[in-house]
Design a protein around this motif. Sequence first.
Motif, PDB file in Angstrom:
ATOM      1  N   ILE A 183       0.937  -1.394   0.122  1.00 33.09           N
ATOM      2  CA  ILE A 183      -0.025  -0.100  -0.045  1.00 33.09           C
ATOM      3  C   ILE A 183       0.921   1.316   0.043  1.00 33.09           C
ATOM      4  N   TYR A 184       0.432   2.155  -0.847  1.00 30.16           N
ATOM      5  CA  TYR A 184       1.147   3.386  -1.015  1.00 30.16           C
ATOM      6  C   TYR A 184       1.037   4.450   0.135  1.00 30.16           C
ATOM      7  N   ASN A 185       2.006   4.664   0.918  1.00 30.86           N
ATOM      8  CA  ASN A 185       2.102   5.603   2.244  1.00 30.86           C
ATOM      9  C   ASN A 185       3.287   6.439   2.276  1.00 30.86           C
ATOM     10  N   ASN A 186       3.154   7.686   2.331  1.00 30.73           N
ATOM     11  CA  ASN A 186       4.338   8.498   2.586  1.00 30.73           C
ATOM     12  C   ASN A 186       5.413   8.283   1.535  1.00 30.73           C
ATOM     13  N   VAL A 188       6.009   5.708  -0.441  1.00 29.93           N
ATOM     14  CA  VAL A 188       6.647   4.541  -0.569  1.00 29.93           C
ATOM     15  C   VAL A 188       5.764   3.341  -0.652  1.00 29.93           C
ATOM     16  N   PHE A 189       5.862   2.319  -1.063  1.00 31.51           N
ATOM     17  CA  PHE A 189       4.936   1.145  -1.154  1.00 31.51           C
ATOM     18  C   PHE A 189       5.224   0.316   0.003  1.00 31.51           C
ATOM     19  N   GLU A 190       4.608   0.268   1.117  1.00 32.24           N
ATOM     20  CA  GLU A 190       4.829  -0.657   2.285  1.00 32.24           C
ATOM     21  C   GLU A 190       4.057  -2.131   2.312  1.00 32.24           C
ATOM     22  N   ASN A 191       4.680  -2.848   2.765  1.00 26.68           N
ATOM     23  CA  ASN A 191       4.073  -4.346   2.908  1.00 26.68           C
ATOM     24  C   ASN A 191       2.538  -4.122   3.697  1.00 26.68           C
ATOM     25  N   VAL A 192       1.824  -4.878   3.279  1.00 24.80           N
ATOM     26  CA  VAL A 192       0.609  -4.858   3.789  1.00 24.80           C
ATOM     27  C   VAL A 192       0.450  -6.264   4.840  1.00 24.80           C
ATOM     28  N   ILE A 255      -6.848  -1.828   5.838  1.00 24.03           N
ATOM     29  CA  ILE A 255      -8.324  -2.624   5.961  1.00 24.03           C
ATOM     30  C   ILE A 255      -9.236  -2.067   4.892  1.00 24.03           C
ATOM     31  N   LEU A 256      -9.458  -0.861   4.838  1.00 26.90           N
ATOM     32  CA  LEU A 256     -10.489  -0.391   3.806  1.00 26.90           C
ATOM     33  C   LEU A 256      -9.776  -0.375   2.082  1.00 26.90           C
ATOM     34  N   GLN A 257      -8.519  -0.322   2.007  1.00 33.80           N
ATOM     35  CA  GLN A 257      -8.036  -0.189   0.670  1.00 33.80           C
ATOM     36  C   GLN A 257      -7.476  -1.515   0.102  1.00 33.80           C
ATOM     37  N   ALA A 258      -6.817  -2.204   1.061  1.00 32.38           N
ATOM     38  CA  ALA A 258      -5.688  -3.288   0.544  1.00 32.38           C
ATOM     39  C   ALA A 258      -6.481  -4.501   0.808  1.00 32.38           C
ATOM     40  N   ILE A 259      -6.894  -5.085   1.951  1.00 31.74           N
ATOM     41  CA  ILE A 259      -7.157  -6.375   2.233  1.00 31.74           C
ATOM     42  C   ILE A 259      -8.701  -6.647   1.802  1.00 31.74           C
ATOM     43  N   ASN A 260      -8.861  -6.533   0.508  1.00 30.69           N
ATOM     44  CA  ASN A 260     -10.224  -6.997   0.107  1.00 30.69           C
ATOM     45  C   ASN A 260     -10.306  -7.140  -1.611  1.00 30.69           C
ATOM     46  N   ASP A 261     -11.195  -7.602  -1.986  1.00 28.35           N
ATOM     47  CA  ASP A 261     -11.187  -7.656  -3.774  1.00 28.35           C
ATOM     48  C   ASP A 261     -12.199  -6.697  -4.540  1.00 28.35           C
ATOM     49  N   SER A 262     -12.584  -5.704  -3.683  1.00 27.47           N
ATOM     50  CA  SER A 262     -13.345  -5.026  -4.407  1.00 27.47           C
ATOM     51  C   SER A 262     -12.835  -3.910  -5.285  1.00 27.47           C
ATOM     52  N   GLU A 263     -13.686  -3.370  -6.320  1.00 31.11           N
ATOM     53  CA  GLU A 263     -13.157  -2.649  -7.656  1.00 31.11           C
ATOM     54  C   GLU A 263     -12.572  -1.392  -6.764  1.00 31.11           C
ATOM     55  N   GLU A 264     -13.336  -0.764  -5.720  1.00 27.34           N
ATOM     56  CA  GLU A 264     -12.975   0.618  -5.408  1.00 27.34           C
ATOM     57  C   GLU A 264     -12.421   0.649  -3.797  1.00 27.34           C
ATOM     58  N   GLY A 265     -12.175  -0.310  -3.268  1.00 30.14           N
ATOM     59  CA  GLY A 265     -11.868  -0.448  -1.898  1.00 30.14           C
ATOM     60  C   GLY A 265     -13.200  -0.228  -1.069  1.00 30.14           C
ATOM     61  N   ILE A 387      -1.455  -0.985  -3.949  1.00 31.26           N
ATOM     62  CA  ILE A 387      -2.613  -0.112  -3.749  1.00 31.26           C
ATOM     63  C   ILE A 387      -2.308   1.156  -3.447  1.00 31.26           C
ATOM     64  N   ILE A 388      -2.759   2.074  -4.269  1.00 28.71           N
ATOM     65  CA  ILE A 388      -2.686   3.456  -3.987  1.00 28.71           C
ATOM     66  C   ILE A 388      -3.793   4.270  -3.623  1.00 28.71           C
ATOM     67  N   PRO A 389      -4.107   4.457  -2.174  1.00 33.48           N
ATOM     68  CA  PRO A 389      -5.471   5.011  -1.671  1.00 33.48           C
ATOM     69  C   PRO A 389      -5.468   6.386  -2.149  1.00 33.48           C
ATOM     70  N   PRO A 390      -6.463   6.810  -2.108  1.00 41.05           N
ATOM     71  CA  PRO A 390      -6.890   8.219  -2.526  1.00 41.05           C
ATOM     72  C   PRO A 390      -6.129   9.178  -2.004  1.00 41.05           C
ATOM     73  N   ASN A 391      -5.715  10.268  -2.588  1.00 39.54           N
ATOM     74  CA  ASN A 391      -5.044  11.111  -2.117  1.00 39.54           C
ATOM     75  C   ASN A 391      -3.567  10.940  -1.588  1.00 39.54           C
ATOM     76  N   THR A 392      -2.898  10.228  -2.402  1.00 40.83           N
ATOM     77  CA  THR A 392      -1.625   9.650  -2.201  1.00 40.83           C
ATOM     78  C   THR A 392      -0.483  10.173  -3.095  1.00 40.83           C
ATOM     79  N   ILE A 393      -0.839  10.068  -4.516  1.00 42.29           N
ATOM     80  CA  ILE A 393       0.050  10.654  -5.434  1.00 42.29           C
ATOM     81  C   ILE A 393      -0.791  11.825  -6.248  1.00 42.29           C
ATOM     82  N   ASN A 394      -0.140  12.967  -5.980  1.00 39.35           N
ATOM     83  CA  ASN A 394      -0.723  14.084  -6.652  1.00 39.35           C
ATOM     84  C   ASN A 394      -2.336  14.334  -6.399  1.00 39.35           C
ATOM     85  N   ASN A 395      -2.789  13.973  -5.220  1.00 41.65           N
ATOM     86  CA  ASN A 395      -4.201  14.214  -4.787  1.00 41.65           C
ATOM     87  C   ASN A 395      -5.293  13.475  -5.703  1.00 41.65           C
ATOM     88  N   ASN A 396      -4.828  12.003  -5.992  1.00 33.71           N
ATOM     89  CA  ASN A 396      -5.673  11.191  -6.786  1.00 33.71           C
ATOM     90  C   ASN A 396      -6.947  11.251  -6.044  1.00 33.71           C
TER      91      ASN A 396
END
Lengths: 598, 210
Positions: A183-186, A188-192, A255-265, A387-396
């Motif tokens: 998951i992208y955080n600060n 870098v990609f951190e291991n989930v 939990i909300l972004q990475a450990i699930n299989d949904s299209e949009e988290g 996973i790149i959660p919202p608001n982590t690379i140029n305010n995605n």
Amino acid sequence: MEELKTHYDYIILGTGIQESILASALARNNKTVLHIDGNQFYGGNECSFNFSEFLEWIMNVQKNDNKAKQSTTTNDINKFYDSYHDIDIKILSGYDIPDNEPEITNRFALQNNKIAEEFLKQTQTSVEKDKLALLKDLIKDNRQFYISLLPKMAYSRGPFIDLLIKADLGNYLEFRSMEKTYIYNNDVFENVPCTKEDVFNSKQIKVIEKRKLMKFLTFVMNYRLEKESYEEYKDKPYSEYIKTYKLNPELQQVILQAINDSEEGLEDATTEEGLASTYRYLKSLGKWGNSPLICPLYGGGSEISQAFCRSCAVYGGVYMLDQKINSLEFKNNQYHLDCELKFTGDHLISSIDYLQDQSNIEITDYHKAIIITDKPLKKNIDISIYIIPPNTINNNKNRIMLIQQGYQANCCPKSKYIIYICTKATDTSKEEIKNVIQQLFEDKNDISEKNKLDEMEGENNENIKKDEEANDNNNKNDDDDDDDDEEEEEEEEEEEASKPKAYISVIFKQSIRKQKSLETKLDKTTLTIIDDMLPGISMETPVENALSIFRQLHPEIEEIYSKPQEEEEEKEEKQEEGQKEQEEQITNENEAVEEQTQ
Amino acid sequence: MPPTPDKEIAATFKLLLIGDSGTGKSSLLLRFTDDTWLHPDEVSATIGVDFKVKVVDIDESKYKLTIWDTAGQERFRTLTSSYYRGAQGVILVYDVSSRATFEHLNLWFNELDTYSSSQEVIKMIVGNKVDKESSGSREVSRKEGEAFARKMGTLFIEASAKTKTGVKDAFIEVVRKIIETPSLWQKQQNKTPGTIHMNDDEAPQGGCAC
């Protein structure tokens, strides 16, 4: 040779995964099936391509898009290309041009090189030598590439695996464990962390957080037995419920972004939906390796389709690909299909690609990218999810998901990787994908091979100097270990510093189509339209869809893949005969063999 | 049959049958594995034959063959790419009483070139239904068959699934050639670690993660 039947219980249009599952299930239950695809390949929108086919697909999408803009209509019913739009191609510049090309005589290689040239002519303003050299290098390993339009994996426990085992398709498919999720955080990609081990070993999580996370994960594993504990949050946002566990924001994101299989988290999911999704993920842990997902080899979707199609064929299903469908009509209670030959059928199951009246469908667009690189995103990691959660690379705005598959997934030659990017389309999603690509990949190869060689030599010289210095230091300071560690760290940093090169990156928009209602011009009791598959990572929803359609069509059949009686009897017989067969010695007949064969 | 313990098996080979519909591929397979033959009126086009397993003894070693049938997908040339994948031996079948099936071998060689995973794969051309000779309906002479096989650099045999002629020899000769070409199979015998197969589903159950 047996005459080909012209009338079938079911005519199925499209060989996507859901249609193929239905074809197999119907044939297994003694229904006659004619299975047709308008494309030359199996898999419909779940197909996968080798490198030259991929280039051809891009060219076709571009042509089709231009045609659509000029609003010229085609009379082909197959709308496969209509779901792909707005394709952007970028090819790495500065690739080293070989001084003298070896002469090529192989007919496949000649054909492929021609495709590469044609591709540049159509998609670029001019045929640049460096780009042509790059494409020719990639196309050399043409058939080692399996590039998917809808990359999928499967939970190791769930309806998909159950179905494969029941349908006895184990002989057709191979899988490998997905290695890691990040998951992208600060920046870098951190291991989930998701397993006990991950959580305990994690250096990023503090002890107190570890306890809270374990408490939550343990609860989810048994959540259905403890309904009262989340009852009041049932229809409220999952994100609110998670807050009650007082996890830090990073873990909440996991939990909300990475450990699930949904299209949009699960950002917008209700607590009930969210818990079900997290549960599905956790339930699959520990079966095969340290990950809940397994990745089908050789391109996934298309392989899965082909496995079900083969199983349909074994039970008498008739297959025709590359069919131009001239007409399809419903009259006198039958479907009349005119393609290479003429057929009739009592029922029609059709992928939405072949739906003539496209006015009654609902479209959700996704922006996607396919990138071929020279290096993995994380060192020594092959099959993985990012996973790149919202608001982590140029305010995605939306969550962006990346899937990486390489040689380990049998999708690429050695030291090449395919990276798939997907996010829900918004007015900024294309820019967001471009930002991600810019952030993670290199698009230039400024140093030509020769310069590189020179440089390497230079480096080597420097290294020798360094080594000498190091030796000097060692003489002064006896602590060898420290020195080694430092060197290793340096190496790692170097690796991190140079990004993977994006040899070719293709951005496009894909429409996922769904019917609004069943009302169409055709008789609805004998017509089934199959919606497109969503781009979520796992196979569970499409399998459940297909099975529920089957149950609607044939509520009287309880067990879809019950073993036919004959087969059971045969097996018993064989057991008796086995002994004899084993004793059979073929060696005695060797002489005869040598005589008759040359 | 009581399965032969795996440790006694020297190697497992995948063989394929290809060729036009109606050339008797399934009959050859059934004759080889079960020593049965069904009259054409009794067999509708291939139904229910996925692949057959047979263990053969060659030079005092046991080899396990999985021999795959086309499942009728040859009729419109819609065989799946996974059908070809990993095969060490291919048996191309034509009907000596049908010139067209012989001429179509070219198309099957093309298909094989496109899909087979190794250039070295052992090929055998089988002219089936030689029993029809007596009724005078032969359309392809043995000589022609031999010449074509020589041109394509493959093995050749004439056979009849009906009378058993040449059937066992066809399969065994392919297997012998495979054994003589270790590069074809030795790598594949040790499957890359980490590959998951559904058949060995009961993998170690690591239990729940939490």
